[in-house]
Scaffold this motif. Sequence first.
Motif, short mmCIF file in Angstrom:
data_model
loop_
_atom_site.label_atom_id
_atom_site.label_comp_id
_atom_site.label_asym_id
_atom_site.label_seq_id
_atom_site.Cartn_x
_atom_site.Cartn_y
_atom_site.Cartn_z
N LYS A 1 0.83 -1.20 0.00
CA LYS A 1 0.00 0.00 0.00
C LYS A 1 0.87 1.25 0.00
CE LYS A 1 -3.80 -0.14 2.28
NZ LYS A 1 -4.80 -0.14 3.36
N MET A 2 1.92 1.25 0.85
CA MET A 2 2.81 2.41 0.88
C MET A 2 3.57 2.55 -0.44
SD MET A 2 4.35 2.69 4.73
CE MET A 2 5.12 1.05 4.70
N ALA A 3 3.94 1.41 -1.04
CA ALA A 3 4.64 1.45 -2.33
C ALA A 3 3.73 2.05 -3.41
CB ALA A 3 5.09 0.06 -2.72
N LYS A 4 2.43 1.70 -3.36
CA LYS A 4 1.48 2.24 -4.32
C LYS A 4 1.37 3.76 -4.19
CE LYS A 4 -3.45 2.14 -5.46
NZ LYS A 4 -4.77 1.55 -5.13
N TYR A 5 1.25 4.24 -2.94
CA TYR A 5 1.17 5.68 -2.74
C TYR A 5 2.47 6.36 -3.17
CZ TYR A 5 -3.07 4.80 -0.01
OH TYR A 5 -4.33 4.42 0.39
N GLN A 6 3.59 5.72 -2.86
CA GLN A 6 4.87 6.30 -3.25
C GLN A 6 5.01 6.40 -4.76
OE1 GLN A 6 7.25 7.42 -0.94
NE2 GLN A 6 8.12 8.33 -2.80
N GLU A 7 4.54 5.37 -5.46
CA GLU A 7 4.59 5.37 -6.93
C GLU A 7 3.69 6.46 -7.50
OE1 GLU A 7 4.71 1.94 -10.38
OE2 GLU A 7 3.23 1.74 -8.77
N GLN A 8 2.53 6.66 -6.90
CA GLN A 8 1.63 7.72 -7.36
C GLN A 8 2.26 9.09 -7.17
OE1 GLN A 8 -2.13 7.24 -5.36
NE2 GLN A 8 -2.62 5.31 -6.40
N LEU A 9 2.95 9.27 -6.06
CA LEU A 9 3.60 10.55 -5.80
C LEU A 9 4.76 10.77 -6.77
CD1 LEU A 9 3.64 10.57 -1.89
CD2 LEU A 9 2.22 11.97 -3.39
N ASN A 10 5.51 9.71 -7.07
CA ASN A 10 6.67 9.84 -7.95
C ASN A 10 6.25 10.08 -9.40
OD1 ASN A 10 8.46 9.46 -5.84
ND2 ASN A 10 8.62 7.25 -6.15
N SER A 11 5.22 9.36 -9.85
CA SER A 11 4.80 9.45 -11.26
C SER A 11 3.80 10.57 -11.52
CB SER A 11 4.19 8.12 -11.70
OG SER A 11 2.97 7.88 -10.99
N GLY A 12 3.10 11.00 -10.48
CA GLY A 12 2.07 12.01 -10.66
C GLY A 12 0.78 11.46 -11.23
N LYS A 13 0.66 10.12 -11.34
CA LYS A 13 -0.52 9.48 -11.90
C LYS A 13 -1.13 8.52 -10.89
CE LYS A 13 0.15 11.36 -15.94
NZ LYS A 13 -0.78 12.40 -16.49
N VAL A 14 -2.48 8.45 -10.88
CA VAL A 14 -3.14 7.53 -9.95
C VAL A 14 -3.04 6.09 -10.43
CG1 VAL A 14 -4.73 9.25 -9.04
CG2 VAL A 14 -5.37 7.91 -11.07
N ILE A 15 -2.78 5.90 -11.74
CA ILE A 15 -2.55 4.55 -12.26
C ILE A 15 -1.25 4.56 -13.05
CG2 ILE A 15 -5.01 4.03 -12.40
CD1 ILE A 15 -4.74 4.38 -15.47
N ASN A 16 -0.51 3.48 -12.94
CA ASN A 16 0.75 3.37 -13.67
C ASN A 16 0.77 2.14 -14.58
OD1 ASN A 16 2.70 5.55 -12.50
ND2 ASN A 16 1.59 4.72 -10.74
N ARG A 17 -0.30 1.37 -14.52
CA ARG A 17 -0.48 0.23 -15.41
C ARG A 17 -1.99 -0.01 -15.53
NH1 ARG A 17 1.57 -0.87 -10.71
NH2 ARG A 17 3.68 -0.73 -11.54
#
Length: 307
Positions: A22-38
């Motif tokens: 869950k924390m990795a998902k939020y971190q990825e959203q913050l890094n990419s600026g997108k709510v979905i990355n795949r």
Amino acid sequence: MRVTQSMLSSNMLRNLNTSYNKMAKYQEQLNSGKVINRPSDNPVVAVKGMGYRVDLDKNEQYQRNMGQAHSWLDSTDEALGQAGSVLIRVKELVVQAASDTNTSEDREKISQEITQIKQHLQDLANTKVGENYIFSGTNTNSPLFKADGTIQTATDLTGLKKSIEVNVFDGIKMSINTEGVDLFNDIDTFMGELEDLLTSGASGKEIGDKLGVNSTDGTNQTILGLDSLSENVLAKRAEVGAKQNRVELMENRLQLQEVNVTKLMSKNEDTDYAKTITEMATAESIHQASLSVGAKIIQQTLVDFIR
């Protein structure tokens, strides 16, 4: 049900792994600026995002088409503007040639200038944008006037009077060329007749009578014909100006659409940083609490278990 140490350890590790994810998902959203990355993150959002990107790609192509339209219309307007200015000069020369104050040498010089103007008008009819002849209809690879100075006809080329259309919006096409074969054929015919008359050796009075410059009864056919040609050129320029105005309107429409689609795409898939940071902090707090409680529940050594 008997709860064993192994069960406690397994549940704690599984929950900690879930918390990490869950924390990795939020971190990825913050890094990419997108709510979905795949796409698997949210198929509905992914499909909408692809639709918005298709709309933006089409908008970009339409704007490139607008650039092409500007190039064609500006070149057409410039060529017609020069043709109109040249016809004004021709009218001055016609009046001058009809005067007996000019010597035969003067009329010879006028004739030479008329010849050069005729060639210049043919060059204007063969105006190109890039490698395309703009007055040849859809026969953009062929000049309107041949190398021998004769104009192309329907028997030589098809498509001389056809329109070149470009897509400027979904389901909307616009003609960017101006049909020039009739206009420049009339001008070239007039210039040829005028050139023949000036090279015939006629006197100023004879030229004036022939051209109608000296008439007082309104039968000034040559001058009237020249004025008619000038009006035809102006009519073509007005047509080009109307197209230029429409192109500008379509450009404004495309820019507004680009802004709207970009806004919708951003709303669909961009990260809400305030919300995501809050959820990230909450998930991190829960994770730290889980680690603290787990450390107390799970015995770390055999000695601790015996004690």
